[in-house]
Design a protein around this motif. Sequence first.
Motif, PDB file in Angstrom:
ATOM      1  N   VAL A   1      -3.771   9.784   1.311  1.00  0.00           N
ATOM      2  CA  VAL A   1      -3.683   9.524   2.749  1.00  0.00           C
ATOM      3  C   VAL A   1      -3.343   8.054   3.005  1.00  0.00           C
ATOM      4  O   VAL A   1      -4.023   7.151   2.512  1.00  0.00           O
ATOM      5  CB  VAL A   1      -5.014   9.856   3.471  1.00  0.00           C
ATOM      6  CG1 VAL A   1      -4.800   9.821   4.978  1.00  0.00           C
ATOM      7  CG2 VAL A   1      -5.553  11.206   3.046  1.00  0.00           C
ATOM      8  N   ASP A   2      -2.279   7.837   3.775  1.00  0.00           N
ATOM      9  CA  ASP A   2      -1.879   6.472   4.151  1.00  0.00           C
ATOM     10  C   ASP A   2      -2.508   6.119   5.505  1.00  0.00           C
ATOM     11  O   ASP A   2      -2.878   7.023   6.268  1.00  0.00           O
ATOM     12  CB  ASP A   2      -0.341   6.408   4.267  1.00  0.00           C
ATOM     13  CG  ASP A   2       0.177   4.972   4.197  1.00  0.00           C
ATOM     14  OD1 ASP A   2      -0.629   4.032   4.038  1.00  0.00           O
ATOM     15  OD2 ASP A   2       1.414   4.781   4.296  1.00  0.00           O
ATOM     16  N   GLU A   3      -2.632   4.841   5.802  1.00  0.00           N
ATOM     17  CA  GLU A   3      -3.109   4.377   7.116  1.00  0.00           C
ATOM     18  C   GLU A   3      -4.456   5.003   7.499  1.00  0.00           C
ATOM     19  O   GLU A   3      -4.659   5.384   8.667  1.00  0.00           O
ATOM     20  CB  GLU A   3      -2.083   4.715   8.215  1.00  0.00           C
ATOM     21  CG  GLU A   3      -0.667   4.250   7.923  1.00  0.00           C
ATOM     22  CD  GLU A   3      -0.330   2.886   8.515  1.00  0.00           C
ATOM     23  OE1 GLU A   3      -1.239   2.213   9.070  1.00  0.00           O
ATOM     24  OE2 GLU A   3       0.836   2.483   8.404  1.00  0.00           O
ATOM     25  N   THR A   4      -5.389   5.097   6.565  1.00  0.00           N
ATOM     26  CA  THR A   4      -6.650   5.785   6.867  1.00  0.00           C
ATOM     27  C   THR A   4      -7.522   5.041   7.865  1.00  0.00           C
ATOM     28  O   THR A   4      -8.468   5.613   8.391  1.00  0.00           O
ATOM     29  CB  THR A   4      -7.515   6.007   5.607  1.00  0.00           C
ATOM     30  OG1 THR A   4      -7.420   4.851   4.821  1.00  0.00           O
ATOM     31  CG2 THR A   4      -7.095   7.221   4.854  1.00  0.00           C
TER      32      THR A   4
ATOM     33  N   LYS B   1       0.836  -1.210   0.000  1.00  0.00           N
ATOM     34  CA  LYS B   1       0.000   0.000   0.000  1.00  0.00           C
ATOM     35  C   LYS B   1       0.867   1.255   0.000  1.00  0.00           C
ATOM     36  O   LYS B   1       0.690   2.146  -0.823  1.00  0.00           O
ATOM     37  CB  LYS B   1      -0.919   0.024   1.236  1.00  0.00           C
ATOM     38  CG  LYS B   1      -1.982  -1.060   1.247  1.00  0.00           C
ATOM     39  CD  LYS B   1      -2.914  -0.928   2.439  1.00  0.00           C
ATOM     40  CE  LYS B   1      -2.197  -1.063   3.774  1.00  0.00           C
ATOM     41  NZ  LYS B   1      -1.544  -2.362   3.983  1.00  0.00           N
ATOM     42  N   THR B   2       1.799   1.290   0.928  1.00  0.00           N
ATOM     43  CA  THR B   2       2.641   2.476   1.031  1.00  0.00           C
ATOM     44  C   THR B   2       3.522   2.601  -0.210  1.00  0.00           C
ATOM     45  O   THR B   2       3.748   3.688  -0.731  1.00  0.00           O
ATOM     46  CB  THR B   2       3.497   2.417   2.309  1.00  0.00           C
ATOM     47  OG1 THR B   2       2.618   2.248   3.421  1.00  0.00           O
ATOM     48  CG2 THR B   2       4.302   3.676   2.503  1.00  0.00           C
ATOM     49  N   ARG B   3       3.982   1.461  -0.695  1.00  0.00           N
ATOM     50  CA  ARG B   3       4.796   1.478  -1.904  1.00  0.00           C
ATOM     51  C   ARG B   3       3.993   2.023  -3.089  1.00  0.00           C
ATOM     52  O   ARG B   3       4.483   2.828  -3.877  1.00  0.00           O
ATOM     53  CB  ARG B   3       5.276   0.060  -2.203  1.00  0.00           C
ATOM     54  CG  ARG B   3       6.176  -0.053  -3.417  1.00  0.00           C
ATOM     55  CD  ARG B   3       6.687  -1.474  -3.495  1.00  0.00           C
ATOM     56  NE  ARG B   3       7.198  -1.816  -4.795  1.00  0.00           N
ATOM     57  CZ  ARG B   3       8.460  -2.193  -5.001  1.00  0.00           C
ATOM     58  NH1 ARG B   3       9.296  -2.241  -3.997  1.00  0.00           N
ATOM     59  NH2 ARG B   3       8.858  -2.528  -6.203  1.00  0.00           N
TER      60      ARG B   3
ATOM     61  N   LYS C   1       4.096   0.656  13.475  1.00  0.00           N
ATOM     62  CA  LYS C   1       3.131   0.735  12.385  1.00  0.00           C
ATOM     63  C   LYS C   1       3.778   1.103  11.050  1.00  0.00           C
ATOM     64  O   LYS C   1       4.510   2.076  10.963  1.00  0.00           O
ATOM     65  CB  LYS C   1       2.147   1.829  12.790  1.00  0.00           C
ATOM     66  CG  LYS C   1       0.828   1.749  12.180  1.00  0.00           C
ATOM     67  CD  LYS C   1      -0.047   2.771  12.857  1.00  0.00           C
ATOM     68  CE  LYS C   1      -1.003   3.306  11.847  1.00  0.00           C
ATOM     69  NZ  LYS C   1      -2.078   4.057  12.383  1.00  0.00           N
ATOM     70  N   GLY C   2       3.506   0.326  10.020  1.00  0.00           N
ATOM     71  CA  GLY C   2       4.026   0.660   8.688  1.00  0.00           C
ATOM     72  C   GLY C   2       5.469   0.269   8.421  1.00  0.00           C
ATOM     73  O   GLY C   2       5.920   0.316   7.292  1.00  0.00           O
ATOM     74  N   LEU C   3       6.208  -0.127   9.471  1.00  0.00           N
ATOM     75  CA  LEU C   3       7.624  -0.466   9.285  1.00  0.00           C
ATOM     76  C   LEU C   3       7.800  -1.961   9.036  1.00  0.00           C
ATOM     77  O   LEU C   3       6.879  -2.753   9.237  1.00  0.00           O
ATOM     78  CB  LEU C   3       8.431  -0.058  10.526  1.00  0.00           C
ATOM     79  CG  LEU C   3       8.263   1.380  11.005  1.00  0.00           C
ATOM     80  CD1 LEU C   3       9.113   1.628  12.249  1.00  0.00           C
ATOM     81  CD2 LEU C   3       8.633   2.360   9.900  1.00  0.00           C
TER      82      LEU C   3
HETATM   83 MG    MG Z   1       2.182   0.905   4.795  1.00  0.00          MG
END
Ligand code: MG
Length: 726
Positions: free
Chosen positions: A226-229, A30-32, A562-564
């Motif tokens: 927006v990430d992590e919504t 997602k983040t990518r 989170k996210g890492l």
């Molecule tokens: Mg992510």
Amino acid sequence: MISKLNSEQQSAVTATEGYVRVIAGAGTGKTRTLTHRYAFLVNELGISPSNILCVTFTNKAATEMRNRVRRMVDMGNVNDLICTYHSFCIKVLRRDIVRLGYPESFVVMDESDAHHLLKECYEQLGIKRKDISYRSMLAYMALQKSELYPQYISMFLHSTDEALRQDFVALGDDSIEWRCFVRYLELQRGGFMLDFDDLIYFATYLLEHFEDVLNYWNGQLDYIMVDETQDNSQRQWQLVAMLQQLHRNLFVVGDPDQCIYEWRGAKPKSLVEFDQNFAPCTTIVLDRNYRSTPPILQAANSIIAHNRSRIEKNLYTERNAVADVVHHHAKNEKAEGEFIAQTIKQLAADGHSLSDMAVLYRSSFNSRFIEQALVEHALPYVVYGEVRFYERREVKDTIAYLRMVDSGDNLSFKRVINLPSRKLGRAFMERLEIVAEREQCSLYQALKGNLDDPKLNKRGAVEFVELIEGLRAQAKGLSISALTERLLELCGLMTLYRDDANEERVDNIKDLISSMRQYEQINVNEAEVSLTKYLQDIALYSNIDRNEGEGCVKIMTIHQAKGLEFDTVFVAGMNEGIFPNDRTIRERKREGLEEERRLAYVAYTRAKERLFLTESEGYSMQVRMDKLPSRFIYEAGEGVRHEGRMSREMERRIKAVIEYSNRELESLSQPTAPVKVGQVVHHRYFGQGIVEAVDESKSMLAVSFDNQPPRHFSFHAIGPILHTDF
Ligand code: MG
Ligand code: ATP
């Protein structure tokens, strides 16, 4: 560039216009996708970075995202719109807060500022901290702000109309809390100070009330991402909704299974219902996980499947397994730390980099035993998001007091002489320094020997000397842990921490005391477990070199993670009561447990290749019971390899505890009482009784037997213990 993405990811990147939502599990890119989309907008469509707002949750994640984008995009020097909500709000405010009568140089308050203001309010209104703690007052005020938005700004802070301000005051009751809130707002306004909640409220307010402000930002922000919504609050959704009105290019990504801030107002439902509020909307689902190997993904899928309120999805991976997921059970906390440190050492010896390894834990006090083990093995580490255990304020305060009892060095003296405040000001300290210089002795000795000096003879000073001397007299007969407990009560520090808005302080202190008990046990055969020796030993942990960043093992709470992602992840301290956290379950019942489980899901899915779940036996001061392995270990499924001997008795107990707790949660989430007042019931032991009262909010009922005073039962007793069906 986009050839490095799979076809779903590519379609998310190239669908640049309109409303687009990516809902997908952990590690699916997602983040990518989001960062590549940013690069696509700039490099392919030629959009300027100053017209793309990209919001994420933590500062750490924002920095990470900025770095990733920089690698793909020539940003010039514009990149400050890749940020957190808070920093975006500050930008909005800096530009236009003058319209609310605030200067551009308004102050963003931190925790200690808030305490400062509260202190003033308490003094002015004659409120005692023992009656209402700062913590509960701050919680009260946060609630008022959220409920009275926008009135608290429009009628009070922004208004100069006295009648309107009085109308606002009349909105509340006559309680002391309300009066304190009003006073606090006045002080905030006087110093032009905004707390963290105010930032988003004020920014939203400006956009809602000043059309040209709204138009400005609407015109600026061609694209919003927006990430992590899943962790967005209602207010954050509202802000985004306003910002996108003109261009209507909004891209949101999230994973409802990773929502871990419901307790702070996150509304994961809004992501699920996004297509209703933002239509027409394209939804893209990603289900290939690129991060983790099959055993890790299996454990993650297995644990999250235990949650009821969720949308089912199943992730798959094409990576090859590297190692099993391991559950390591240790006899005590020291052994648990030892296992972690040894494993890290072994992996490092096999050529793995320390910076690809992370140790995660539920609550920040858990870091203490991990830090100790790493220090003992000379493994460099960095604590993300907070300070090392022995450098935390409350720990340092306590140690400084112990030092005063033991030796009385000047540094410790200066740290604690006015903690809590003894009203000893600058003149006092200056005089004391002169006396100490003259007599060539420590500040404490100078004070003790010169209490008759008119400049030193203050009530606070006399009390301080009495306190320290009293403790010194008792110290010989007490263990270090008992001395510390007494000291904390006598000097008033414990009251200070209990009041603190930050609940973690008390947990950290409890952990410090339990570490002292372990120290006493381990050293029980030494001729003498002296305070001096203890203080020397622990100085080892507070005086280590600070080698941040590269080449360090990373340790942090799961929330911070989170996210890492990391090659190797340890989730430590996995015991019932600690994780899942019993406070959360007590307060929020099944919903609380499900949020804890999502937290476990976040933790497990941080691992790429190796995942270790560790826990140990021993008494826990936080939970007040002997520790048992966490249910989350067993919920990770059959694939987990269990290591370390556990007694049959323990296995039996853990099963019983989980079963009991599940049954209890089951009945607690039952909305209505299964019995009525006046109904006849039959108890397994007490026989026939009559229901006297039913309290649904507490899921309790009172039953009297043989005209005895009523006994209290929780609803879950109905069925197995209390029968109604005869
Ligand atoms: Mg992510
Ligand atoms: P989380 O839910 O934990 O935030 P995420 O969905 O944001 O995860 P990313 O962090 O973007 O996932 O990606 C996870 C890992 O998978 C990263 O190392 C990323 O580089 C890699 N990855 C994602 N997509 C691909 C792809 N198409 N090809 C190769 N690697 C990929």
